[in-house]
Structure formats: structure tokens, C-alpha cells
Design a protein around this motif. Structure first.
Motif, PDB file in Angstrom:
ATOM      1  N   MET A   1      33.939  84.878  37.978  1.00 54.75           N
ATOM      2  CA  MET A   1      34.318  83.824  38.404  1.00 54.75           C
ATOM      3  C   MET A   1      35.197  83.491  39.619  1.00 54.75           C
ATOM      4  N   SER A   2      35.115  82.427  40.374  1.00 51.47           N
ATOM      5  CA  SER A   2      35.255  82.274  41.643  1.00 51.47           C
ATOM      6  C   SER A   2      36.892  81.888  41.724  1.00 51.47           C
ATOM      7  N   ASP A   3      37.717  82.459  42.776  1.00 53.67           N
ATOM      8  CA  ASP A   3      39.069  82.236  42.914  1.00 53.67           C
ATOM      9  C   ASP A   3      39.124  81.428  43.943  1.00 53.67           C
ATOM     10  N   GLN A   4      38.064  80.836  44.375  1.00 49.75           N
ATOM     11  CA  GLN A   4      37.849  79.718  45.665  1.00 49.75           C
ATOM     12  C   GLN A   4      37.487  78.541  45.300  1.00 49.75           C
ATOM     13  N   ALA A   5      37.060  78.082  43.838  1.00 46.91           N
ATOM     14  CA  ALA A   5      36.467  76.826  43.570  1.00 46.91           C
ATOM     15  C   ALA A   5      36.951  76.431  42.356  1.00 46.91           C
ATOM     16  N   VAL A 152      48.346  73.145  40.069  1.00 49.53           N
ATOM     17  CA  VAL A 152      49.516  72.968  40.975  1.00 49.53           C
ATOM     18  C   VAL A 152      49.462  74.108  42.056  1.00 49.53           C
ATOM     19  N   THR A 153      49.272  75.507  41.833  1.00 45.13           N
ATOM     20  CA  THR A 153      49.286  76.603  42.853  1.00 45.13           C
ATOM     21  C   THR A 153      47.993  76.583  43.639  1.00 45.13           C
ATOM     22  N   SER A 154      47.042  75.647  43.609  1.00 43.41           N
ATOM     23  CA  SER A 154      45.826  75.860  44.445  1.00 43.41           C
ATOM     24  C   SER A 154      46.132  74.751  45.425  1.00 43.41           C
ATOM     25  N   LEU A 155      47.330  74.011  45.630  1.00 46.66           N
ATOM     26  CA  LEU A 155      47.209  73.061  46.474  1.00 46.66           C
ATOM     27  C   LEU A 155      48.350  73.620  47.749  1.00 46.66           C
ATOM     28  N   ASP A 156      48.160  72.785  48.653  1.00 42.24           N
ATOM     29  CA  ASP A 156      49.381  72.817  49.832  1.00 42.24           C
ATOM     30  C   ASP A 156      50.059  71.583  49.795  1.00 42.24           C
ATOM     31  N   ASN A 176      43.179  73.744  48.447  1.00 36.30           N
ATOM     32  CA  ASN A 176      42.592  74.976  49.140  1.00 36.30           C
ATOM     33  C   ASN A 176      41.179  75.414  48.637  1.00 36.30           C
ATOM     34  N   PRO A 177      40.950  75.346  47.219  1.00 35.02           N
ATOM     35  CA  PRO A 177      39.745  75.626  46.756  1.00 35.02           C
ATOM     36  C   PRO A 177      38.536  74.394  47.332  1.00 35.02           C
ATOM     37  N   VAL A 178      37.258  74.823  46.935  1.00 34.94           N
ATOM     38  CA  VAL A 178      36.272  73.670  47.200  1.00 34.94           C
ATOM     39  C   VAL A 178      36.131  73.158  45.591  1.00 34.94           C
ATOM     40  N   LEU A 179      35.554  72.125  45.608  1.00 34.09           N
ATOM     41  CA  LEU A 179      35.375  71.552  44.155  1.00 34.09           C
ATOM     42  C   LEU A 179      34.489  72.190  43.499  1.00 34.09           C
ATOM     43  N   PRO A 225      38.679  58.091  53.467  1.00 32.24           N
ATOM     44  CA  PRO A 225      39.691  58.975  54.138  1.00 32.24           C
ATOM     45  C   PRO A 225      38.956  59.918  55.134  1.00 32.24           C
ATOM     46  N   ASP A 226      39.951  60.350  56.159  1.00 29.01           N
ATOM     47  CA  ASP A 226      39.277  61.246  57.049  1.00 29.01           C
ATOM     48  C   ASP A 226      40.414  62.330  57.300  1.00 29.01           C
ATOM     49  N   GLY A 227      39.998  63.743  57.452  1.00 32.08           N
ATOM     50  CA  GLY A 227      40.890  64.679  57.487  1.00 32.08           C
ATOM     51  C   GLY A 227      41.132  65.505  56.306  1.00 32.08           C
ATOM     52  N   GLU A 228      41.950  66.731  56.314  1.00 29.93           N
ATOM     53  CA  GLU A 228      42.214  67.419  55.176  1.00 29.93           C
ATOM     54  C   GLU A 228      43.428  67.096  54.409  1.00 29.93           C
TER      55      GLU A 228
END
Length: 269
Positions: A1-5, A152-156, A176-179, A225-228
Motif C-alpha cells: 500500500m502506497s504511503d505517497q498516494a 490532515v497529516t498528509s498536508l503542509d 504532499n501525496p499524489v492523488l 490555479p497555478d503552483g503548489e
């Protein structure tokens, strides 16, 4: 299981049907058995963007209806063009999951108006004022069960106003993760990966004393929108009979891009 998506693809499918495994990063602030509203909203937007995709159109308004708890489990995404058109078309997507009784059911639905794009740079105008920059934001201690969920913890987070402040809550946030594992976020997918947190950003009541789940999400976008970083300036109003409404403005780092509204069900714990 991914920890980045937030999701792992299981099958591409045909006829507008795909299957995904949901990762723990989707977990809600209200219960660890269901998903936060943001990742399913972004997954619906992904389907709306891809359905009968045309390079000369873009999503201009999206309404997400939460039809029930979205389980942290395998889910199916179905999409179709409801109302075709050369200049304007209505696209629909649904998330399906297996319920407690073992039967499949729709747990969320997204509808999106897609409009044909043309050059209107000569008349560009933004009604809402700029938000303070990301550099002016600060981190806050986000502890306890409400802030400790997977999503919530996956966000900056970069806060411009303290939680529960007078006036609109204001924050810059980015995922931080991708969709979907193996894919990059599109600009609108990135926005919907975070924008559902608006009713929490604009909350004026304590989550350890009250629950305030939104049943829907409506976003109008006059600009892509543009940017991160996605900026939010939102405030929730509460009526006397258990119903609230969150309304706000959505930003990228160059200015406002649209507006958001949510209906909120308010209950004492």
C-alpha cells in the motif's frame, strides 16, 4: 500500500469505469473507518476531467454531493457526459463502494460544467483582494484526534490566522501525496485535494465539543490555479437548528481563482 498516494489504481476498466484501493492517507478527521471529503472530491474531479476529454474545455463549476460515508476500501469510479455540447457540457462522476450489507452503492457524486475556452486576457479582472503570501504564514501545533487523522497529516499547512479567530480563517495548504499512484496532480485536482478543509479552517466551534460534517462542496473557478500552494479564506456561519454554511475564497499565489461553499450538519458531541 502506497504511503505517497491517496489511491492506488487496480484496473483502468472500460466505458468510464475504474477501480482504486484507498490508502490510510484518506482517513477522515471524524472516524478512521471513513475517508475525509477531500480525496474523494479530487478523485471525482479526475474522472470529470478525463471523461470524453477535450483539450479546448475546462471545468468551471464542480458540485460534490457526499451520499454516505466513503469507506477506506476498494472503490469504483464511474463517469459519463450527461449533457453534451460544443461550448458547454455537463459531466457526471460517481464513487461506488460496498456497503455493510455487502451491496454496492454510490457514496459520492460529482457534477461539473465544462466550458469551451477562448482568449479573454483583454478583460481579466479579479474581484477578491489578495491573500497574504505563503511566507507570512506559520505552522500551528495540530495535535489531538481531530488533527491527527491520516488525511490532515498528509498536508503542509501555513496559517495566516489562528484557528477559531474572529473573521475568516485563512491558510495556505498543499498536499504532499499524489492523488493516484504513478500520476502527477493536475492543477484542479490539486485544488480539490485540499479545498474540502474550508469548513474546518473557518470553524468557530470546538471539534471536541461539536461535530460539523459537510454534506456537499461547490466550487466555482474563474481561473485555473497555478503552483503548489492553495490559499483559503473561509468562515462558517451556524443557524439555530443544526445547520451551518461555510463560504470562502480560493487562491493561488498570484490571487483569487474562485469561491467555495459547503452545507454543514452541526451536532453537539
Amino acid at each position: 500500500m502506497s504511503d505517497q498516494a491517496y489511491y492506488v489504481p487496480l484496473s483502468a476498466g472500460t466505458d468510464g469505469v475504474e477501480r482504486f484501493a484507498s490508502t490510510p492517507l484518506t482517513a477522515s478527521t471524524w472516524a478512521d473507518t471513513m475517508q475525509h471529503g477531500a480525496p474523494p472530491s479530487a478523485l471525482l474531479v479526475r474522472a470529470l476531467e478525463r471523461c470524453a476529454q477535450r483539450p479546448d474545455t475546462r471545468l468551471t463549476r464542480v458540485v460534490v454531493e457526499i451520499l454516505g460515508p466513503v469507506p477506506i476500501d476498494d472503490i469504483e469510479v464511474r463517469s459519463w457526459v450527461e449533457r453534451p455540447g460544443k461550448r458547454i457540457e455537463l459531466v457526471v462522476a460517481e464513487l461506488w463502494a460496498t456497503g455493510p450489507d455487502g451491496a454496492a452503492r454510490a457514496v459520492a457524486r460529482g457534477t461539473g460544467w465544462r466550458m469551451q475556452t477562448v482568449d479573454t486576457t483583454a478583460v481579466v479582472h479579479t474581484a477578491d483582494p489578495m491573500l497574504a503570501p505563503v511566507s507570512a504564514g506559520h505552522e500551528l501545533p495540530m495535535e489531538g484526534p481531530f488533527w491527527g487523522s491520516g488525511f490532515v497529516t498528509s498536508l503542509d499547512w501555513r496559517w495566516l490566522a489562528d484557528i477559531g479567530c474572529e473573521g475568516p480563517g485563512q491558510v495556505w495548504v498543499r498536499p504532499n501525496p499524489v492523488l493516484v499512484e504513478g500520476e502527477s496532480l493536475t492543477p484542479i485536482q490539486r485544488l480539490f485535494s485540499v479545498v474540502d478543509v474550508s469548513n474546518g479552517v473557518g470553524a468557530k466551534i470546538r471539534p471536541d465539543e461539536w461535530t460539523f460534517l459537510n454534506t456537499d462542496l461547490t466550487v466555482h473557478l474563474f481561473r485555473v490555479p497555478d503552483g503548489e500552494w492553495i490559499g483559503l479564506s473561509s468562515e462558517t456561519s451556524y443557524g439555530p437548528d443544526g445547520v451551518g454554511m461555510c463560504a470562502g475564497v480560493v487562491y493561488d499565489e498570484t490571487g483569487a481563482v474562485g469561491r467555495i461553499s459547503q452545507t454543514v450538519q452541526v451536532r453537539a458531541r
